[in-house]
Design a protein around this motif. Structure first.
Motif, mmCIF file in Angstrom:
data_model
loop_
_atom_site.group_PDB
_atom_site.id
_atom_site.type_symbol
_atom_site.label_atom_id
_atom_site.label_comp_id
_atom_site.label_asym_id
_atom_site.label_seq_id
_atom_site.Cartn_x
_atom_site.Cartn_y
_atom_site.Cartn_z
ATOM 1 N N THR A 33 46.659 42.026 51.353
ATOM 2 C CA THR A 33 45.628 41.884 50.307
ATOM 3 C C THR A 33 44.938 40.516 50.378
ATOM 4 O O THR A 33 43.790 40.381 49.970
ATOM 5 N N ARG A 38 40.060 36.991 51.360
ATOM 6 C CA ARG A 38 39.431 36.124 52.362
ATOM 7 C C ARG A 38 38.062 36.693 52.779
ATOM 8 O O ARG A 38 37.106 35.949 52.996
ATOM 9 N N SER A 98 41.148 30.824 47.790
ATOM 10 C CA SER A 98 42.066 30.360 46.753
ATOM 11 C C SER A 98 41.320 30.103 45.437
ATOM 12 O O SER A 98 41.857 30.327 44.358
ATOM 13 N N ARG A 107 38.760 40.022 41.294
ATOM 14 C CA ARG A 107 40.104 40.633 41.276
ATOM 15 C C ARG A 107 40.010 42.120 40.890
ATOM 16 O O ARG A 107 40.644 42.971 41.500
ATOM 17 N N ARG A 128 49.924 38.137 46.015
ATOM 18 C CA ARG A 128 50.425 37.194 45.004
ATOM 19 C C ARG A 128 50.807 37.908 43.710
ATOM 20 O O ARG A 128 51.609 37.418 42.941
ATOM 21 N N ASP A 129 50.165 39.066 43.476
ATOM 22 C CA ASP A 129 50.323 39.737 42.173
ATOM 23 C C ASP A 129 50.648 41.216 42.357
ATOM 24 O O ASP A 129 50.352 42.021 41.494
ATOM 25 N N ASP A 182 47.190 28.794 42.719
ATOM 26 C CA ASP A 182 47.609 30.193 42.634
ATOM 27 C C ASP A 182 48.573 30.425 41.457
ATOM 28 O O ASP A 182 48.581 31.485 40.846
ATOM 29 N N ARG A 185 46.513 29.644 37.679
ATOM 30 C CA ARG A 185 45.253 30.262 37.270
ATOM 31 C C ARG A 185 45.527 31.215 36.097
ATOM 32 O O ARG A 185 46.650 31.715 35.922
#
Ligand code: DC
Length: 223
Positions: A33, A38, A98, A107, A128-129, A182, A185
């Motif tokens: 992801t 990116r 980032s 997102r 990350r999530d 990261d 946020r």
């Protein structure tokens, strides 16, 4: 119903190497992801949008169509039809990603795409999530981490192998800054899901980490 393995953790913890190896062994699809964020960052850079220009970012992201295809089992990212996979690992793109990945509209778009993929296919998805937000019901959740110093050393080695010179201290500073962004946020910060298994790979080899995750999968799936 598809089977989903979520691997989250900070930059350079080895998520993509491990997730790829686990996916290969299980015959699942690997979904990176970070590469989607990116690709969106690359689009914004090309448009000349500055990291602090949130409004322009939100407007521009509506024109970026990001999709994923697989060539010989390897994920390719298409940005408005162009295969941009080879351009995504540059530091400049990572740094923009980032910042821009903290944007709610960006997102929303990419999480939707990730959920669609996971609903259709058996996936090992890294990010990350994933365990906390994208796939809260994932069958196996892993939080993969390593010390910032270990991660910087790995990144330097990777760059040097490609003939790109690097300064360890600079890479370590970038890693710490990226972790900070990261993790702090507002939307979907990087954190370990309550039900994720913590794996610290600082002193572990790839094979060892891969086997630990496959063991978890077999225990959960009863296979
Ligand atoms: O894993 P990576 O370095 O390729 O990710 C690039 C950036 O995208 C990173 O700063 C964090 C962000 N990202 C995110 O916010 N959520 C994800 N699921 C994956 C990556």
């Amino acid at each position: 119903m598809s089977y989903n393995i979520a691997i989250d953790g900070p930059a350079g913890a080895g998520k993509s190497t491990i997730a790829k190896a686990v996916a290969k062994e299980l015959g699942f699809i690997y979904v990176d992801t970070g590469a989607m964020y990116r690709a969106m960052a690359l689009y914004l850079i090309r448009k000349g949008i500055l990291p602090e220009d949130t409004k322009e970012m939100e407007k521009a992201c509506e024109q970026a169509d990001i999709s994923i295809v697989y060539q010989e089992g390897s994920q390719q990212v298409l940005l408005n039809g162009e295969n941009v996979t080879g351009l995504l690992r540059q530091e400049e793109v990572g740094n923009m990603a980032s910042v821009s990945s903290a944007n709610g509209r960006i997102r929303e778009k990419l999480v939707e795409l990730q959920r669609q993929l996971a609903a259709r296919e058996n996936v090992v998805m890294d990010g990350r999530d994933i365990g906390t937000c994208v796939l809260p019901g994932a069958d196996v959740k892993v939080y993969l981490t390593a010390s910032a110093h270990t991660r910087a050393l790995r990144r330097c080695r990777e760059l040097e192998e490609k003939g790109i010179p690097c300064v360890l201290e600079e890479i370590e500073r970038d890693i710490n800054e990226r972790d900070e962004r990261d993790m702090t946020r507002e939307i979907s910060p990087l954190k370990r899901a309550e039900d994720a298994v913590l794996v610290d790979s600082s002193d572990m080899g790839i094979q060892e980490v891969k086997e630990a995750i496959i063991r978890l999968y077999r225990e959960k799936a009863g296979k």
